[in-house]
Scaffold this motif. Structure first.
Motif, mmCIF file in Angstrom:
data_model
loop_
_atom_site.group_PDB
_atom_site.id
_atom_site.type_symbol
_atom_site.label_atom_id
_atom_site.label_comp_id
_atom_site.label_asym_id
_atom_site.label_seq_id
_atom_site.Cartn_x
_atom_site.Cartn_y
_atom_site.Cartn_z
ATOM 1 N N PRO A 185 1.205 -37.936 -25.123
ATOM 2 C CA PRO A 185 2.057 -36.988 -24.401
ATOM 3 C C PRO A 185 3.396 -37.590 -24.013
ATOM 4 O O PRO A 185 4.401 -36.902 -24.005
ATOM 5 N N LEU A 202 -10.382 -30.181 -22.071
ATOM 6 C CA LEU A 202 -10.380 -31.199 -21.022
ATOM 7 C C LEU A 202 -9.164 -31.022 -20.120
ATOM 8 O O LEU A 202 -8.951 -31.793 -19.199
ATOM 9 N N ASP A 203 -8.380 -29.987 -20.391
ATOM 10 C CA ASP A 203 -7.163 -29.742 -19.626
ATOM 11 C C ASP A 203 -7.537 -29.138 -18.268
ATOM 12 O O ASP A 203 -8.165 -28.081 -18.199
ATOM 13 N N ARG A 215 -0.794 -36.070 -15.093
ATOM 14 C CA ARG A 215 -1.006 -35.290 -16.319
ATOM 15 C C ARG A 215 -2.352 -34.578 -16.317
ATOM 16 O O ARG A 215 -2.562 -33.622 -17.043
ATOM 17 N N ASP A 216 -3.289 -35.093 -15.542
ATOM 18 C CA ASP A 216 -4.606 -34.449 -15.491
ATOM 19 C C ASP A 216 -5.352 -35.019 -14.293
ATOM 20 O O ASP A 216 -4.818 -35.852 -13.573
ATOM 21 N N VAL A 217 -6.580 -34.560 -14.087
ATOM 22 C CA VAL A 217 -7.421 -35.227 -13.097
ATOM 23 C C VAL A 217 -7.855 -36.564 -13.701
ATOM 24 O O VAL A 217 -7.695 -36.798 -14.903
ATOM 25 N N VAL A 218 -8.447 -37.400 -12.872
ATOM 26 C CA VAL A 218 -8.722 -38.754 -13.342
ATOM 27 C C VAL A 218 -9.876 -38.785 -14.341
ATOM 28 O O VAL A 218 -9.875 -39.571 -15.280
ATOM 29 N N PHE A 219 -10.868 -37.905 -14.169
ATOM 30 C CA PHE A 219 -12.010 -37.862 -15.088
ATOM 31 C C PHE A 219 -12.095 -36.489 -15.760
ATOM 32 O O PHE A 219 -12.865 -35.630 -15.320
ATOM 33 N N PRO A 220 -11.313 -36.251 -16.826
ATOM 34 C CA PRO A 220 -11.276 -34.900 -17.418
ATOM 35 C C PRO A 220 -12.628 -34.460 -17.985
ATOM 36 O O PRO A 220 -12.987 -33.296 -17.896
ATOM 37 N N MET A 275 -3.903 -41.173 -8.847
ATOM 38 C CA MET A 275 -3.063 -40.561 -9.878
ATOM 39 C C MET A 275 -1.721 -40.057 -9.360
ATOM 40 O O MET A 275 -1.018 -39.351 -10.079
ATOM 41 N N GLU A 311 1.125 -28.538 -21.926
ATOM 42 C CA GLU A 311 -0.199 -29.115 -21.868
ATOM 43 C C GLU A 311 -0.218 -30.426 -21.083
ATOM 44 O O GLU A 311 -1.159 -30.704 -20.344
ATOM 45 N N MET A 313 -5.137 -33.607 -27.043
ATOM 46 C CA MET A 313 -5.515 -33.734 -25.633
ATOM 47 C C MET A 313 -6.845 -34.441 -25.496
ATOM 48 O O MET A 313 -6.961 -35.466 -24.855
ATOM 49 N N HIS A 324 -5.501 -42.753 -19.129
ATOM 50 C CA HIS A 324 -5.786 -43.237 -17.789
ATOM 51 C C HIS A 324 -6.045 -44.732 -17.851
ATOM 52 O O HIS A 324 -7.106 -45.201 -17.499
#
Lengths: 544, 194
Positions: free
Chosen positions: A5, A28-29, A108-113, A184, A514, B1, B9
């Motif tokens: 990304p 996983l988004d 960009r996302d939560v820590v554990f997608p 994060m 995304e 993704m 991470h």
């Protein structure tokens, strides 16, 4: 989709770009998972609402009507269980929390997608099992009190299993958020530069992680009682039904703060944006969320004042219950202070936020009636409690949710809502809500017990008002949903920042790409510098 | 993704450690309900607890305690080994832990069969209700831990873990120690009622 990304700085596809079923089911988004939760929980809100309408319709007349008393018991159990476990608890944290926590902290996302996706499917699996229990539907009320829940022929064991899965989902979501908020945050976003919604979600997540396992073990024990014939909660076998109540409320009281704290977080975002003023008392609001979460663990006994718990315990629990009103009051005064001399615009999110404050004051203050021993003995298990509960949960949490849905609809969907329709819906909901639930305060004071299928004829007048109110409320909710669905296609394209908000989710496109941000933002001040003369403050009240 | 979700991470250890501690807090409260029930009933029925606990086999219980303590040691050694990049030693450590877990469950199986043969069931009385539920839930946690360890061994064989990347080994170790500590409390509460 194998690109890094960070590397794609130019054009960004919306997170909604891919349309296949698979791309939703295995996403996983966090944004898509959030949308899945929004759809699932709102669906059950409608189901629970239809059941509530049926109940109100039956209560139009004092005598037998429409369906049998047993069906009535089943229906109010379904209404309670669905609304609590499948709607109000996950409604804000799992849906809007999932969508906006990473956006608001610049991640960009939560820590554990993957864990996040697992939580969602665990939730769905729980729902399937719960629906399976409808083969022999519950008639115990949503509190499943023993010993009746051990004796009834209803599918208590199956339902316990389903609720255990839903609880597991809730725990894992909370765990994910705690770690996400810790690790994060964007560079420069110190704890005191976090939006207050994040503080609220943090406090909520702590409760989810620490309280939910207790209801989990309670469901395990309840199932074990029925399957293995143990007697922990059965007085006939030396067990103690009060123990069940302690276990149940040790979760089920803190969980009302899981329901209300995220809504309070939304109000703390909406009020300053639509008042064009910095939030008043940032740190007080942030700490009060933690205080509510903490004290909330110590007040469960106030559900058991008349269960034979003992006078001393009653006094202690009563005092602690009053105590929890203090941080709640702190929040309300801070919101009102934020409104003071603000440049207020009454767009639909703000209307719902103000409605929250208005209704929650009523709901909160009547909670003090119930928290004091003497009055509680009088109004316990009457419609007074039903009214109080709905003023806090529907008047509070659901209005907060509606505020959030209207506030963030442009960000989530990329479309604007029809503001006129939104305001009509709001007016109907406000009037309908009060028509439905305010009479219940009076009915409760007069002594009408809750959960009875029939009632003495002298209570009929106010019951008619409440039932007619429920129709107005339903019409308002229907209009609101119509607006949502209509605007998905026909709403005007939303600009990136329609409300001129300063929190990070407004700095990205609507709908977000995304990867959320083309470049991870760097934060240098708190997000509440609204107004003509932005105050030269980098964080809350004091410089660190 | 989906493909890069893991990679974006970087620096996972802090988050993974925080995550497993939060999970252990949840687990503690799960068992906490049972310990509360135990306390309530032991205070209510001290004589029942004393008389019933005599029916348990202390020797088997004590052996299981020794076995689990040993398994915690081997798990700790496995973590120390992989931190220094010693894969072989780590595999031996994990395999030893797995073996101890299996022994624990075997002995538990013997105990339960003995109990059933003597007509002791969860419904017999509150003591045995608690005994079977608490050791049963604990046993489930042992099984879960063993399943993860099998996965660790498979991944270890593939050479996934190294001195730089050993997060799964470490957090499995934390979980296993937790399961151990629960047993450290269960043993005296059921086998050594004064």
């Amino acid at each position: 989709m194998d690109h890094a990304p960070e590397a794609t700085a130019g054009h960004h596809g919306s997170y909604l770009a891919e349309k296949t079923l698979r791309s939703w089911a295995l996403t996983l988004d966090h944004k898509r998972i959030g949308v899945l939760y929004i759809c699932t929980t709102l669906f059950f809100f409608l189901v629970g609402g239809v059941v509530a309408l049926l109940l109100r319709l039956k209560l139009l007349t004092p005598g037998p009507a429409l369906f049998s008393d047993h069906t009535y018991n089943v229906l109010f159990t379904i209404h309670g269980a669905i609304m609590i476990f499948l709607f109000v608890i996950p409604a804000i944290p799992s849906s809007l929390g999932n969508f906006f926590i990473p956006l608001m902290i610049g991640a960009r996302d939560v820590v554990f997608p993957r864990l996040n996706l697992f939580s969602y499917w665990c939730f769905v699996a729980g729902i399937v099992v719960i629906l399976g229990s409808l083969v022999s539907p519950m008639d115990t009320g949503w509190t499943f009190y023993t010993p009746y829940s051990e004796q009834t022929s209803a599918a208590v064991t199956v339902l316990s299993g389903g609720l255990f899965l839903v609880g597991l989902s809730s725990i894992l979501t909370g765990l994910n958020f705690i770690v996400t908020i810790h690790t994060m945050r964007a560079p420069g976003m110190t704890w005191y530069r976090m939006p207050l919604f994040i503080w609220a979600m943090y406090a909520t997540s702590v409760i989810q992680v620490l309280a939910t396992p207790v209801i989990g073990i309670t469901f395990i024990l309840l199932a074990a009682e029925r399957v293995l014939g143990i007697g922990f909660f059965d007085p006939a076998k030396g067990g103690d039904p009060l123990l069940f109540q302690h276990f149940f409320w040790f979760y089920s009281h803190p969980v009302v703060y899981v329901m209300i704290l995220p809504a309070m977080g939304i109000i703390s975002e909406v009020v300053p944006v639509f008042s064009r003023k910095p939030i008043f008392g940032y740190r007080a609001i942030a700490y009060s969320a933690l205080a509510i979460a903490f004290i909330g663990f110590l007040v469960w006994g106030h559900h058991m004042f008349v269960s034979g718990m003992g006078t001393l315990a009653g006094i202690v629990f009563s005092f602690l219950t009053f105590f929890v009103a203090v941080p709640t009051g702190v929040k309300i005064f801070n919101w009102i202070a934020t409104l003071y001399r603000g440049s207020i615009s009454l767009d639909s999110p703000m209307l719902y936020a103000l409605t929250f404050i208005f209704l929650f004051i009523i709901g909160g203050l009547t909670g003090l009636f119930l928290g004091s021993l003497a009055t509680d003995v009088h109004v316990h298990d009457t419609y007074f409690l039903v009214a109080h509960f709905h003023y806090t949960m529907m008047g509070g949490t659901v209005m907060g949710l509606f505020a959030g849905l209207h506030y963030w609809f442009p960000k989530v969907t990329g479309r604007m809502l029809n503001e006129k329709l939104a305001k009509y819906a709001w007016g109907l909901i406000l009037v309908g809500f009060n028509l439905t639930f305010f009479p219940m305060f009076i009915l409760g004071m007069q002594g009408m017990p809750r959960r009875y299928a029939e009632y003495p004829a002298k209570y009929q007048g106010l019951n008619i008002v409440a039932t007619v109110g429920s129709w107005v409320l339903a019409l308002g909710v229907f209009l609101m949903f119509l607006n949502f669905i209509r605007s998905l296609r026909r709403g005007g394209l939303a600009p990136d920042n329609p409300w001129r908000g300063l929190t990070l989710e407004w700095s990205t496109s609507s709908p977000p790409p995304e990867e959320n941000f083309a470049e991870i933002p760097t934060v240098s001040e708190w997000p509440y510098n609204y107004g003509e003369k932005p105050e030269r403050r980098t964080e809350g009240k004091r410089e660190r | 993704m989906s493909a890069d979700a893991g990679n974006k991470h970087a620096g996972a250890p802090v988050s993974a450690r925080l995550g497993i501690w939060a999970f252990l807090a949840t687990e503690l409260l799960l068992f906490g309900g049972l310990f509360t029930a135990y306390t309530v009933f032991r205070i209510s029925y001290p004589d029942l607890f004393h008389l019933q606990h005599l029916k348990l086999n202390r020797i088997l219980g004590a052996s299981n305690t020794v076995i689990l303590l040993t398994s915690s040691l081997s798990m700790a050694l496995a973590i120390a080994a992989i931190r220094q990049g010693q894969r072989k030693l780590m595999e031996i450590g994990v395999a030893t832990t797995l073996f101890c877990g299996a022994c624990f469950l075997g002995i538990k199986y013997l105990e339960w069969s003995e109990d059933f043969a003597r007509g002791l069931f969860p419904r017999s009385n509150l003591f045995f209700g608690l005994y079977f539920v608490m050791t049963g839930l604990h046993g489930l946690h042992v099984i879960l831990g063993m399943a993860v360890m099998v996965w660790l061994l498979i991944k270890g064989r593939q050479g996934v873990f190294s001195g730089d990347y050993n997060t799964p080994v470490e957090i499995t170790g934390l979980y296993w120690h937790f399961v151990d500590i629960i047993w450290i409390y269960l043993f005296p509460l059921f086998y050594l009622v004064g």
